[in-house]
Design a protein around this motif. Structure first.
Motif, PDB file in Angstrom:
ATOM      1  N   PRO A 279      54.727  74.877  70.749  1.00 34.05           N
ATOM      2  CA  PRO A 279      53.802  74.498  69.569  1.00 34.05           C
ATOM      3  C   PRO A 279      53.946  76.265  69.200  1.00 34.05           C
ATOM      4  CG  PRO A 279      52.783  74.741  71.723  1.00 34.05           C
ATOM      5  CD  PRO A 279      54.372  74.114  72.163  1.00 34.05           C
ATOM      6  N   LEU A 280      53.928  76.293  68.074  1.00 28.69           N
ATOM      7  CA  LEU A 280      53.626  78.677  67.628  1.00 28.69           C
ATOM      8  C   LEU A 280      52.341  79.240  67.897  1.00 28.69           C
ATOM      9  CD1 LEU A 280      53.963  77.239  63.479  1.00 28.69           C
ATOM     10  CD2 LEU A 280      55.685  77.926  65.552  1.00 28.69           C
ATOM     11  N   GLY A 281      51.627  78.430  68.784  1.00 28.61           N
ATOM     12  CA  GLY A 281      50.777  79.587  69.197  1.00 28.61           C
ATOM     13  C   GLY A 281      49.806  80.137  68.139  1.00 28.61           C
ATOM     14  N   ILE A 282      49.668  79.976  66.670  1.00 27.93           N
ATOM     15  CA  ILE A 282      48.554  80.504  65.978  1.00 27.93           C
ATOM     16  C   ILE A 282      48.820  79.071  64.492  1.00 27.93           C
ATOM     17  CG2 ILE A 282      51.536  80.734  64.613  1.00 27.93           C
ATOM     18  CD1 ILE A 282      49.394  83.829  63.405  1.00 27.93           C
ATOM     19  N   SER A 283      47.423  79.021  64.441  1.00 27.21           N
ATOM     20  CA  SER A 283      46.719  77.780  63.543  1.00 27.21           C
ATOM     21  C   SER A 283      47.878  78.016  62.488  1.00 27.21           C
ATOM     22  CB  SER A 283      45.729  78.138  63.426  1.00 27.21           C
ATOM     23  OG  SER A 283      45.229  78.895  62.464  1.00 27.21           O
ATOM     24  N   ALA A 284      48.494  76.982  61.730  1.00 25.53           N
ATOM     25  CA  ALA A 284      48.399  77.006  60.338  1.00 25.53           C
ATOM     26  C   ALA A 284      48.078  78.169  59.167  1.00 25.53           C
ATOM     27  CB  ALA A 284      48.725  75.588  59.671  1.00 25.53           C
ATOM     28  N   VAL A 285      46.520  78.079  59.270  1.00 28.50           N
ATOM     29  CA  VAL A 285      45.942  79.076  57.983  1.00 28.50           C
ATOM     30  C   VAL A 285      46.184  80.586  58.348  1.00 28.50           C
ATOM     31  CG1 VAL A 285      44.151  79.889  58.193  1.00 28.50           C
ATOM     32  CG2 VAL A 285      43.990  76.975  57.247  1.00 28.50           C
ATOM     33  N   ASP A 286      46.222  80.793  59.883  1.00 32.21           N
ATOM     34  CA  ASP A 286      46.711  81.995  60.100  1.00 32.21           C
ATOM     35  C   ASP A 286      47.964  82.299  60.352  1.00 32.21           C
ATOM     36  OD1 ASP A 286      44.057  82.670  61.177  1.00 32.21           O
ATOM     37  OD2 ASP A 286      44.238  82.395  63.432  1.00 32.21           O
ATOM     38  N   LEU A 287      49.337  81.246  60.232  1.00 38.54           N
ATOM     39  CA  LEU A 287      50.572  81.676  60.275  1.00 38.54           C
ATOM     40  C   LEU A 287      50.654  82.400  58.591  1.00 38.54           C
ATOM     41  CD1 LEU A 287      53.292  82.120  60.410  1.00 38.54           C
ATOM     42  CD2 LEU A 287      53.140  78.830  60.090  1.00 38.54           C
ATOM     43  N   ILE A 288      50.238  80.476  57.281  1.00 37.02           N
ATOM     44  CA  ILE A 288      50.242  81.706  55.511  1.00 37.02           C
ATOM     45  C   ILE A 288      49.851  82.681  55.606  1.00 37.02           C
ATOM     46  CG2 ILE A 288      49.978  80.468  54.087  1.00 37.02           C
ATOM     47  CD1 ILE A 288      50.102  77.869  55.319  1.00 37.02           C
ATOM     48  N   ARG A 289      48.468  83.157  56.339  1.00 36.33           N
ATOM     49  CA  ARG A 289      47.931  84.493  55.890  1.00 36.33           C
ATOM     50  C   ARG A 289      48.634  86.205  56.320  1.00 36.33           C
ATOM     51  NH1 ARG A 289      41.963  83.433  57.896  1.00 36.33           N
ATOM     52  NH2 ARG A 289      41.225  82.246  55.795  1.00 36.33           N
ATOM     53  N   ALA A 290      49.318  85.210  57.603  1.00 31.75           N
ATOM     54  CA  ALA A 290      50.530  86.393  57.885  1.00 31.75           C
ATOM     55  C   ALA A 290      51.623  86.568  57.213  1.00 31.75           C
ATOM     56  CB  ALA A 290      50.619  86.050  59.403  1.00 31.75           C
ATOM     57  N   MET A 291      51.992  85.081  56.538  1.00 32.14           N
ATOM     58  CA  MET A 291      53.258  85.563  55.366  1.00 32.14           C
ATOM     59  C   MET A 291      52.958  86.048  54.452  1.00 32.14           C
ATOM     60  SD  MET A 291      54.867  81.927  56.723  1.00 32.14           S
ATOM     61  CE  MET A 291      55.893  81.511  55.184  1.00 32.14           C
ATOM     62  N   ARG A 292      51.755  86.014  53.617  1.00 36.74           N
ATOM     63  CA  ARG A 292      50.926  86.189  52.757  1.00 36.74           C
ATOM     64  C   ARG A 292      50.850  87.966  53.245  1.00 36.74           C
ATOM     65  NH1 ARG A 292      45.920  84.421  51.021  1.00 36.74           N
ATOM     66  NH2 ARG A 292      45.141  86.187  52.997  1.00 36.74           N
ATOM     67  N   ASP A 293      50.563  88.048  53.846  1.00 38.39           N
ATOM     68  CA  ASP A 293      49.925  89.284  53.613  1.00 38.39           C
ATOM     69  C   ASP A 293      51.294  90.342  54.687  1.00 38.39           C
ATOM     70  OD1 ASP A 293      47.131  88.431  52.400  1.00 38.39           O
ATOM     71  OD2 ASP A 293      46.018  88.238  54.712  1.00 38.39           O
ATOM     72  N   GLY A 294      51.900  89.557  55.069  1.00 36.72           N
ATOM     73  CA  GLY A 294      53.495  90.544  54.777  1.00 36.72           C
ATOM     74  C   GLY A 294      52.506  91.412  56.255  1.00 36.72           C
ATOM     75  N   ASP A 295      51.789  90.664  57.192  1.00 36.48           N
ATOM     76  CA  ASP A 295      51.803  91.087  59.020  1.00 36.48           C
ATOM     77  C   ASP A 295      53.253  90.660  59.980  1.00 36.48           C
ATOM     78  OD1 ASP A 295      47.892  89.800  58.751  1.00 36.48           O
ATOM     79  OD2 ASP A 295      48.798  91.712  58.122  1.00 36.48           O
ATOM     80  N   PRO A 296      53.016  91.301  60.732  1.00 31.32           N
ATOM     81  CA  PRO A 296      54.778  91.458  62.071  1.00 31.32           C
ATOM     82  C   PRO A 296      54.040  90.563  62.853  1.00 31.32           C
ATOM     83  CG  PRO A 296      52.774  93.271  62.329  1.00 31.32           C
ATOM     84  CD  PRO A 296      52.197  92.862  60.885  1.00 31.32           C
TER      85      PRO A 296
END
Length: 88
Positions: free
Chosen positions: A70-87
């Motif tokens: 598992p990624l250890g992160i929800s899909a919503v949080d992953l997409i937000r991180a990708m969108r916002d450029g979070d490291p």
């Protein structure tokens, strides 16, 4: 192989596509120099799977999917991180 200038090819595009569909190759030129070629492609047919082959394919897919950690992160949080450029 037929040759057409850009303007003539533009005005006869549908007719040229019919000719290509029948197997003819057509060269398009600009100022007398070839810039493109219309040519027929081979029809790509996807082989039909039998119901047993399809079920085996899906079973193998599910097995590969379930073996991944598992990624250890929800899909919503992953997409937000990708969108916002979070490291993360």
């Amino acid at each position: 192989m037929a040759t057409y200038g850009v303007a003539e090819a533009k005005n006869n595009f549908t007719h040229l596509l019919d000719r290509v569909q029948e197997g003819e190759s057509i060269t398009i030129t600009r100022h007398g120099k070839p810039i493109a070629e219309l040519r027929p492609t081979l029809a790509r047919k996807t082989p039909k799977l039998s119901p047993e082959e399809r079920e085996a394919w899906y079973a193998a897919f599910r097995k590969r999917r379930d073996e991944r950690p598992p990624l250890g992160i929800s899909a919503v949080d992953l997409i937000r991180a990708m969108r916002d450029g979070d490291p993360e």
